[in-house]
Design a protein around this motif. Structure first.
Motif, PDB file in Angstrom:
ATOM      1  N   ILE A 164      18.023 -20.172  11.818  1.00  0.00           N
ATOM      2  CA  ILE A 164      16.793 -20.133  12.594  1.00  0.00           C
ATOM      3  C   ILE A 164      17.034 -19.435  13.935  1.00  0.00           C
ATOM      4  N   GLU A 165      18.205 -19.685  14.505  1.00  0.00           N
ATOM      5  CA  GLU A 165      18.482 -19.024  15.782  1.00  0.00           C
ATOM      6  C   GLU A 165      18.612 -17.527  15.612  1.00  0.00           C
ATOM      7  N   ASP A 194      15.627  -8.587   7.609  1.00  0.00           N
ATOM      8  CA  ASP A 194      16.419  -8.982   8.766  1.00  0.00           C
ATOM      9  C   ASP A 194      16.411 -10.500   8.847  1.00  0.00           C
ATOM     10  N   ALA A 195      16.961 -11.029   9.923  1.00  0.00           N
ATOM     11  CA  ALA A 195      17.101 -12.487   9.995  1.00  0.00           C
ATOM     12  C   ALA A 195      15.746 -13.175   9.983  1.00  0.00           C
ATOM     13  N   LEU A 196      14.780 -12.617  10.729  1.00  0.00           N
ATOM     14  CA  LEU A 196      13.459 -13.250  10.798  1.00  0.00           C
ATOM     15  C   LEU A 196      12.821 -13.283   9.410  1.00  0.00           C
ATOM     16  N   GLY A 197      12.821 -12.107   8.755  1.00  0.00           N
ATOM     17  CA  GLY A 197      12.265 -12.070   7.410  1.00  0.00           C
ATOM     18  C   GLY A 197      13.046 -12.962   6.466  1.00  0.00           C
ATOM     19  N   ALA A 256      20.511 -12.605   4.581  1.00  0.00           N
ATOM     20  CA  ALA A 256      19.902 -11.853   5.675  1.00  0.00           C
ATOM     21  C   ALA A 256      20.060 -12.591   6.992  1.00  0.00           C
ATOM     22  N   MET A 257      19.934 -13.912   6.956  1.00  0.00           N
ATOM     23  CA  MET A 257      20.075 -14.674   8.203  1.00  0.00           C
ATOM     24  C   MET A 257      21.504 -14.603   8.718  1.00  0.00           C
ATOM     25  N   SER A 258      22.466 -14.453   7.785  1.00  0.00           N
ATOM     26  CA  SER A 258      23.849 -14.382   8.255  1.00  0.00           C
ATOM     27  C   SER A 258      24.221 -12.947   8.625  1.00  0.00           C
ATOM     28  N   LEU A 291      14.601 -15.686   6.984  1.00  0.00           N
ATOM     29  CA  LEU A 291      14.255 -17.104   7.114  1.00  0.00           C
ATOM     30  C   LEU A 291      13.051 -17.435   6.245  1.00  0.00           C
ATOM     31  N   PHE A 292      12.022 -16.605   6.334  1.00  0.00           N
ATOM     32  CA  PHE A 292      10.804 -16.907   5.590  1.00  0.00           C
ATOM     33  C   PHE A 292      11.001 -16.681   4.096  1.00  0.00           C
ATOM     34  N   VAL A 293      11.825 -15.681   3.754  1.00  0.00           N
ATOM     35  CA  VAL A 293      12.130 -15.474   2.333  1.00  0.00           C
ATOM     36  C   VAL A 293      12.854 -16.702   1.785  1.00  0.00           C
ATOM     37  N   ALA A 294      13.802 -17.205   2.577  1.00  0.00           N
ATOM     38  CA  ALA A 294      14.572 -18.361   2.106  1.00  0.00           C
ATOM     39  C   ALA A 294      13.684 -19.583   1.955  1.00  0.00           C
TER      40      ALA A 294
END
Lengths: 484, 161, 668, 315
Positions: free
Chosen positions: C496-497, C74-77, C50-52, C79-82
């Protein structure tokens, strides 16, 4: 004829007990009767959602989606309660607190009780509804006093006196409504469907008084403030299966009557009137339950007050009146019925195991009877409104509908009260369940609470995916929403 | 603060000019120290006369520090033990332990007559012996109490300055 | 089905199956361990995908009656999932042998652990208010069940569970009300609908939604003054659960805040973010002060969680401030700093809690005053805790150092760039961060130095033994994560970005040297670490060459020549913190108690002196006690309503009927 | 990595290592003279170090590798700082490490290593010293960071080279209120951080009053030499930092031999002067009670905050 079956089925069960008494062979008759009732309810619900309301007995019985749904609730809880009854009675008899005669009387009365309730939700006439609900009072009064202890008899007495007062108010309301109806152009009498259809012709002044009296009267039976006071005593003194039935469905059946009245009131007076009345009652009930739950010392009373809270929530949902709110409120009725039945049955077992119904008399239950304690704990968590139990979904629905209706402050207040109640429930329950066990020897082998587990699982399954239930709820709300 | 400054200005240097370096009978271990000796003082049972004199030896007038000697708090930091007094029974074991705690190369200086040969306390019931009876002594400073000059003189033998 | 969806589905499926398996299989610990690891790994995969940029939306209208569920990643989610998945992997490995203890082997406890992970993984993937709330509450439910797992052993567990249940429910209600007010305005509960309607919200409603959400999420993140549950529940939970809660669950409070504040509400006025910043700064300082006074190893770690979440909130608040003044560069920088701190905190807090669990497993005590001397008997655990302590105390080359550096860069560059509010807030924030950093150093020196070094101060500590290999492996995974984050944060920065794009633009570039984009600033943690290592090695070589006396001699401790040093003479955690406690006397208001027992023969002779110090939570005393007292009073008063008299009950009805009829007559 | 940086990266650590014991010697000598004594000479600290290196190393029983590595780490941190901070040249050998926060954190790391070593011995003194050192560090760190904040805000960077260069280009900045306030705050902090009077007495041997000395009571021989060297280096590093942050003139901006010689001389003179002033000041001071120290540090913290406020409102 389909409509007569749910009423006749329990009566047949009662007949069996009357003729043969309670014995090994007949112990499961009531459970079978309840199971059949459930099957009938499911068939009826399917039929009603498919092809609309149906009537029977020359218009005396009428089943629309709402009735079918309530029948489903009654049947579901009845299955739980009656399935747990044989083990309950056997333990009581073994402990010398009851005899086979008690068993016979108990089973007979429970069947009559069920019949009265099914009649109440299937009746097409407000007068019949009133009669049926009054009948439940009479039947259950004997059940509440079954143990013949001083406290039980006192509770039964209170129950009869206060509920009679309430039911008298309801009678007065019915009469006044009949008066309004006979003077209205439609001349609908007390037929619920006709009254709802011609409600705009009713005289507002008279109807106002009738509605207030009916809501107060049936509210008494539904455990709503201000005439709720019979409830804690009766529920805590009644035998566990009866408490489960009373708390799980009797209150909702009484509330069903209020819902029917509300349709008429909305049609005659606009939605504001009944909404205001129900909102005030709901918030008062919540506040009362919160205040009394904080310092509660008896766990069966705790469950009883929690019933007041949940009926308050249902009333709150009903007050909102939107389809979403009503659907949530009805789902809440089912979820609460199941969870509360599980809890009262569990409480009954705890009482049988420990011999005390005081919160501080039970310590370290989870260490001694992990399965029972687990069910009890999960049940309380379900009552507090945690997922995956369906009470979460319904409370979420009510909250969402309430904010959509613009009642932000009232909802906020209600939710704070729910929080306080939740905190009190968790506090008392954790004191019962957690911690190291007392050192006194383990009494009997701990029971395997299959029934409780089944009830919880149904409640959880409903909360995860209700399957066809929302469809039924949807058509049920259609009968309750007045578009004027 | 100003008063202190005035005092500093008017008094000026207190330290007396350094006398000639002592005769070079430096203990062999001291050569490795090369002008820097940290000293741990051990009072093994002294009457505190020697302590007073050691105090003066490190005071501004005699200024023992100018020769590279310094008193330290821990025997681990020390190169030499400055032992005063007879060794009493209670101090014998602590003295041994202190000696053991000093990292090699290490020296022991017995200050005062009591430390050298028990002085007037010889034969007293509480006395375990002179310093030399307990730990090996590398240098002795005589006197009862020894004069600060004698102490400074002894220290200079260690530092070689 | 793309990678993100597959990974998430696998994580959920494996988690649920593991839970079911735990109910029937006899070798529960191993099954649950492996299942949790696999589930966590799948979640990590999904999060990274998702982050990629791989994303999906799935609607499940059949679930959750009346609301339906909607999931996306999405990327924000992501990150926290990872992060949650990664923590679950370490915890899963660790749990294989940790959960062999009698209380933890129970069927129910074992089955709940993977479900807890699943619930946490689903929270950031929820894409509608209903789905979010149900996952949120499921997470609370499962964590509650895990917190009380060891209730038989310690009576405090039940009390911790009560606090946790009530506080978490309070937070939930706050979020619920906030989101429902929002949903009521939007008409639909999907996040995309909320996002679209945010522009039409009145400032008042938006403010109410934000503040309520902030309260709820802050209580989950353990932010002062809603932190009261945290230092209770985290220590009393089994240690691997503490790690999951402290390293993964509290993060979701930050997630919720970022999601609602930046994504759904689309940023907001300055005062929102000032509030966040102030809450963060206060929490950071208060949390670490409490931790500095604490003598309970796990409680200390819990309080340090409050501190770290406070620092994260400082970053989030700063990002909001910059975003509201239109500076997307700095907003991105601040949010990247905050999220990097979230990731780093997850790594080192996992490590620390797992190491603390290992100590608890070996000694049975968490009291620092009774520990000590673990280095010879538990070398791996000691090393793990040491690494974690270094990471937590914001010293180079540690994990938190990089994120705090980024945070301070954002604050420094923010001063000339923004308005008066920022001009006041930024220096205070810097001061708070700085004070926190200093106190964190003292705290973790205490925890490591007093807890693990020196000599054992109790028989339990003396009889300690190293933990089984899977526990060490769990710590090893977390340790590797710490080291990688400390030396090569560039590994995680792209992800993170991507997540921080909700508030700002990309902020940092470079693999070896982190260079800020848009503003000047560069730091190379790996070069720093390398320089230190080179210097140490070179010095060791030089000393070896120069020092002539090569032999090391072992000697007894310098005890002033007296008897042997006994552990009673050591500095304890209480005495270590005493100077700090004196300095912050007015803030923490400790309760001191000195008991002097005299000899029977003479009262001039002291037999024993006992010194006790308690540092009660002052906020709790001022804020919670009155509320609890008030509620209790209400309960007492309420009993008057139910006296048991039938006359009275009938009276209620009678007066109500009369009153109502009167009302009807009047209002006609 | 420029030629200037490489030259600086080699010259600076050599200069600091060689010069810092001499700085301590000078300071002791100044003090001795003001007290009316003759003094041991400027080279005495070097003599002490030489002797300590020749002595035996002792490992107290029951200590772990923390105790053995701490002195190395302590010197290593100072060494890295000496390499990266612009003392002689404005460019740094490892520019991405020449960050104010990194430098402050590195120096703190050294202090932590020593405190852990003190705790590792398990003696009452070790614990006491560690506890006090950490208390002071916890209070010093915020002041240091906030003072740095005040300096870096105007430059827009925390890179030391950037700060020094910007002061070189804009000399008027030194006299700005922000700068002066920050300077005062930094001085207080440096006094505390390097363990000078009135916070700690470097020449005390009274156990109950000492901070730094209490932690190192168990060290002997080469280990002790490293610690003594490190504390001398920390002193010079801090003084050098103070000098170059506020008075950077003379620092080499180009890699010519002349500029480098000037840079070295300028640093020696500046640090030497600061050392003399510090030593002279110590004569007039008595040690504060430990629990009065926080008041001093709180005062400097306030000054640092004022500096930040000034740097914003007066900029």
């Amino acid at each position: 004829m389909m409509l007569l079956v749910p009423v006749v089925l329990p009566l047949l069960g009662a007949l069996v007990y009357l003729l043969f008494g309670w014995r090994r062979a007949t112990a499961w008759v009531s459970a079978v009767s309840a199971g059949l009732l459930l099957a009938v309810a499911v068939t009826l619900a399917a039929g009603v959602t498919r092809s609309g309301p149906r009537t029977a007995m020359a218009g005396l019985l009428r089943a629309d989606a709402l009735s079918a749904y309530m029948l489903l609730v009654i049947a579901a809880v009845a299955v739980l309660a009656t399935a747990a009854t044989p083990a309950f009675l056997r333990t009581e008899i073994n402990a010398g607190r009851a005899t086979a005669r008690t068993g016979t009387r108990h089973s007979l009365l429970v069947q009559l009780f069920l019949a009265a309730m099914t009649l109440a939700v299937l009746a097409a006439n407000l007068g019949v509804v009133w009669v049926a609900i009054e009948a439940t009072t009479i039947v259950t009064a004997f059940l509440v006093g079954q143990r013949r202890t001083r406290a039980a008899v006192e509770a039964a007495w209170k129950y009869v006196v206060i509920c009679s007062a309430g039911i008298a108010l309801a009678l007065l309301g019915t009469i006044v409504l009949n008066f309004a109806s006979t003077h209205a152009p439609g001349a609908a009498g007390l037929d619920l469907a006709a009254l709802a259809a011609h409600a705009d012709g009713l005289d507002p002044g008279v109807t106002r008084i009738a509605v207030v009296l009916l809501i107060l009267g049936f509210g008494t039976k539904a455990g709503l403030a201000p005439l709720h006071a019979w409830l804690p005593d009766a529920h805590s003194q009644a035998p566990a299966p009866v408490s489960a039935l009373m708390s799980g469905v009797l209150l909702s059946v009484a509330f069903y009557a209020i819902l029917r009245v509300k349709v008429i009131a909305d049609g005659a007076l606009g939605t504001g009137f009944a909404r205001a009345a129900l909102l005030v009652m709901a918030l008062t009930s919540l506040a009362l339950a919160a205040a009394l739950l904080i310092g509660i010392r008896d766990y069966k009373r705790m469950l009883a007050y929690s019933s007041i809270e949940h009926l308050g929530l249902v009333a709150f949902g009903a007050a909102l009146g939107s389809p979403a709110a009503l659907a949530a409120a009805l789902l809440h009725v089912l979820g609460h019925g199941l969870a509360k039945a599980v809890l009262f049955l569990g409480a009954g077992q705890v009482l049988q195991l420990t011999g005390t119904s005081r919160v501080d008399g039970v310590r370290g239950l989870a260490s001694r009877h992990p399965a029972l304690a687990g069910c009890f704990g999960l049940g309380v968590l379900a009552l507090v409104g945690l997922p995956p139990f369906s009470l979460f979904a319904s409370e979420l629905g009510i909250a969402r509908a309430a904010f959509t209706a613009g009642l932000a402050w009232q909802t906020g207040l209600a939710l704070v009260l729910v929080l306080v109640i939740g905190a009190a429930l968790v506090n008392h329950t954790s004191r019962m369940l957690l911690g190291a066990a007392h050192d006194h020897p383990v009494p009997a082998a701990s029971p395997v609470p299959v029934v409780l587990l089944a009830g919880l699982m149904v409640c959880a399954a409903l909360g995860i995916a209700a399957g066809p239930v929302p469809v039924l709820l949807n058509s049920a709300t259609h009968t309750l929403v007045v578009t004027r | 603060m100003l008063r202190l400054w005035r005092k500093i200005r008017t008094v000026g240097r207190v330290a007396e000019p350094a006398p000639l370096p002592p005769a070079t009978d430096q203990p062999p271990a001291a050569a490795a120290l090369a002008g820097s000796v940290q000293i741990r003082h051990v009072d093994a049972g002294s009457c505190n006369g020697c302590e007073v004199e050691i105090g003066s030896a490190f005071g501004p007038v005699y200024d023992g520090e100018r020769y590279g000697a310094r008193l330290v708090a821990s025997p681990r930091h020390a190169d030499a033990l400055l032992v005063t007094g007879v060794v009493t029974r209670n101090m014998a074991e602590p003295l041994r332990r202190t000696f053991e705690a000093v990292p090699a190369p290490k020296l022991v200086v017995a200050v005062g007559d009591c430390a050298r040969n028990c002085g007037v306390f010889a034969g007293a019931y509480g006395v375990a012996g002179a310093v030399g009876d307990i730990v090996p002594v590398d240098l002795e400073i005589a006197g009862c109490p020894p004069r600060p000059e004698a102490i400074v003189d002894g220290l200079r033998k260690l530092t070689g300055r | 089905m793309n990678l993100a969806a597959t990974g998430l589905a696998c994580a959920v499926a494996i988690g649920v199956l593991t839970a079911l398996a735990a109910l029937v299989v006899p070798a529960r610990s191993a099954v649950v361990g492996v299942g949790t690891v696999l589930s966590g790994a799948a979640a990590m995969l999904a999060g990274c995908a998702a982050m990629s940029g791989v994303s999906f939306v799935v609607a499940l209208p059949a679930l959750l009656p009346l609301s339906g569920m909607l999931f996306t990643l999405d990327a924000l989610g992501g990150l926290f999932v990872a992060v949650t998945g990664a923590v679950a992997v370490a915890v899963g490995v660790y749990g294989i042998s940790y959960t062999r203890a009698p209380d933890l082997r129970a069927r129910g406890v074992q089955a709940v652990l993977p479900l807890f992970v699943v619930a946490m993984v689903l929270v950031p993937a929820a894409a509608s208010a209903g789905a979010f709330l149900v996952c949120w509450e499921l997470m609370a439910l499962f964590s509650l069940l895990l917190v009380v797992a060891e209730h038989r052993r310690r009576p405090e567990v039940a009390s911790a569970g009560r606090w946790y249940a009530v506080m978490t429910h309070l937070g939930f209600l706050s979020v619920l009300i906030g989101l429902m007010v929002f949903v009521a305005r939007a008409g639909d509960d999907s996040f995309s609908a909320l996002r679209d309607s945010a522009r039409h919200l009145s400032p008042l409603v938006a403010g109410v939604v934000f503040v309520l959400a902030l309260l709820g999420f802050a209580s989950k993140a353990g932010i002062v003054p809603l932190h009261a549950w945290l230092p209770r529940a985290h220590p009393e939970a089994p240690s691997h659960v503490s790690a999951l809660m402290s390293a993964a669950m509290v993060n979701l409070g930050v997630y919720g805040l970022v999601r609602v504040g930046f994504d759904l509400l689309g940023g907001g006025p300055v005062w929102w973010w000032l509030l966040v910043l102030v809450l963060g700064a206060v929490s950071a300082v208060y949390g670490i002060l409490q931790a500095a006074m604490s003598t309970d190893l796990k409680r200390l770690l819990g309080q340090s969680t409050t501190e770290n979440m406070g620092l994260v909130l400082v970053g989030v608040g700063a990002a909001g401030l910059f975003a509201s003044s239109g500076n997307r560069t700095l907003a991105g920088l601040a949010l990247v700093a905050a999220l990097l701190h979230v990731v780093g905190h997850a790594a080192f807090k996992t490590l620390l809690f797992l190491a603390a669990g290992s100590v608890l497993h070996a000694t049975g005590t968490r009291d620092l005053d009774e520990l000590g001397g673990l280095r010879p008997v538990m070398p791996v655990t000691t090393a793990a805790f040491g690494l974690g302590a270094l990471a937590a105390s914001a010293l180079p080359p540690g994990t938190a150092f990089v994120s705090e550096w980024l945070l301070l860069q954002a604050l420094i560059h923010g001063l000339p760039a923004s308005g008066v509010a920022a001009a006041v807030a930024m220096p205070v924030a810097v001061a708070a961060v700085a004070l926190t950093a200093g106190l964190a150093v003292a705290t973790f020196v205490k925890a490591f130095g007093v807890g693990f070094l020196a000599k054992p101060r109790s028989a339990a500590a003396a009889g300690a033994h190293e933990s089984p290999v899977t526990m060490l492996a769990g710590m090893g995974i977390a340790a590797v994560a710490c080291a990688v984050l400390a030396l090569a944060p560039a590994v995680v920065l792209p992800g993170i970005e991507a997540a921080a794009r909700v508030a700002g633009d990309p902020a940092v570039s470079g693999a070896v040297t982190l260079r800020l984009t848009g503003v000047t600033g560069a730091l190379s943690p790996v070069l720093l670490g390398l320089a230190l290592i080179v210097a140490v090695v070179a010095l060791a070589g030089v000393v070896r060459v120069v020092a002539t006396h090569r032999v090391r001699r072992e000697a007894r401790l310098w005890d002033c020549g007296g008897g042997p040093m006994s552990p009673r003479m050591e500095y304890t955690a209480t005495s270590f913190a005493e100077p700090l406690q004196r300095v912050f006397d007015d803030v923490v208001q400790p309760e001191l108690d000195v008991d002097v027992t005299h000899h029977e023969e003479s009262r001039y002779l002291v037999r024993a002196v006992e010194y006790r110090r308690k540092v009660p939570d002052r906020i709790e005393r001022r804020l919670y006690q009155p509320v609890l007292r008030f509620v209790a009073t209400c309960g007492e008063r309420g009993r008057v309503l139910a006296t048991g008299s039938v006359h009275r009950y009938l009276g209620y009805g009678f007066y109500t009927v009369c009153g109502l009829l009167l009302l009807l007559a009047v209002t006609r | 990595m420029s030629a200037l940086g490489v030259v600086g990266g080699i010259a600076q650590p050599v200069l600091i290592v060689a010069g810092s014991p001499l700085l301590v010697g000078v300071m002791r000598q100044v003090r001795a003279r003001l007290e009316g004594r003759a003094g041991a000479g400027v080279r005495q600290p070097w003599r002490d170090l030489r002797k300590l290196l020749r002595k035996e190393t002792i490992t107290p029983r029951g200590t772990s590798e923390v105790f053995r590595i701490a002195p190395l780490l302590l010197v290593a941190t100072s060494l890295v700082v000496a390499v990266v901070v612009p003392f002689v040249t404005t460019d740094s050998a490892i520019d991405p490490v020449a960050d104010l926060f990194a430098v402050v954190a590195l120096l703190a790391l050294g202090a932590v290593a020593l405190a852990l070593a003190g705790l590792d011995t398990g003696t009452a003194f070790g614990g006491m010293g560690a506890s006090r050192e950490m208390t002071i560090l916890a209070l010093v760190e915020p002041t240091l960071l906030v003072a740095i904040f005040a300096l870096s805000v105007r430059v827009g960077s925390t890179n030391l080279g950037a700060i020094v260069s910007s002061t070189l280009h804009d000399p008027a900045r030194v006299l700005s209120p922000a700068s002066l306030l920050a300077a005062v705050a930094l001085i207080v902090v440096i006094v505390a951080e390097t363990g000078r009077l009135p916070v700690d007495n470097p020449s005390t041997h009274l156990e109950l009053t000492m901070v730094h000395e209490a932690m190192v009571l168990e060290y002997a021989g080469p280990d002790l030499a490293l610690i003594e060297l490190a504390s001398a280096m920390r002193l010079s590093v801090f003084l050098g930092l103070l000098a170059n942050l506020f008075l950077p003139w003379g620092i080499a901006t180009a890699a010519t031999p002349a500029a480098l010689v000037v840079g070295v001389l300028a640093l020696v003179v500046k640090v030497g002067l600061l050392g003399v002033v510090l030593a002279a000041g110590e004569v007039f001071l008595a040690k504060l009670r430990l629990f009065r120290v926080p008041e001093l540090l709180a005062g400097s913290f306030l000054l640092a905050l004022l500096a930040v406020a000034a740097s914003y409102f007066l900029a």
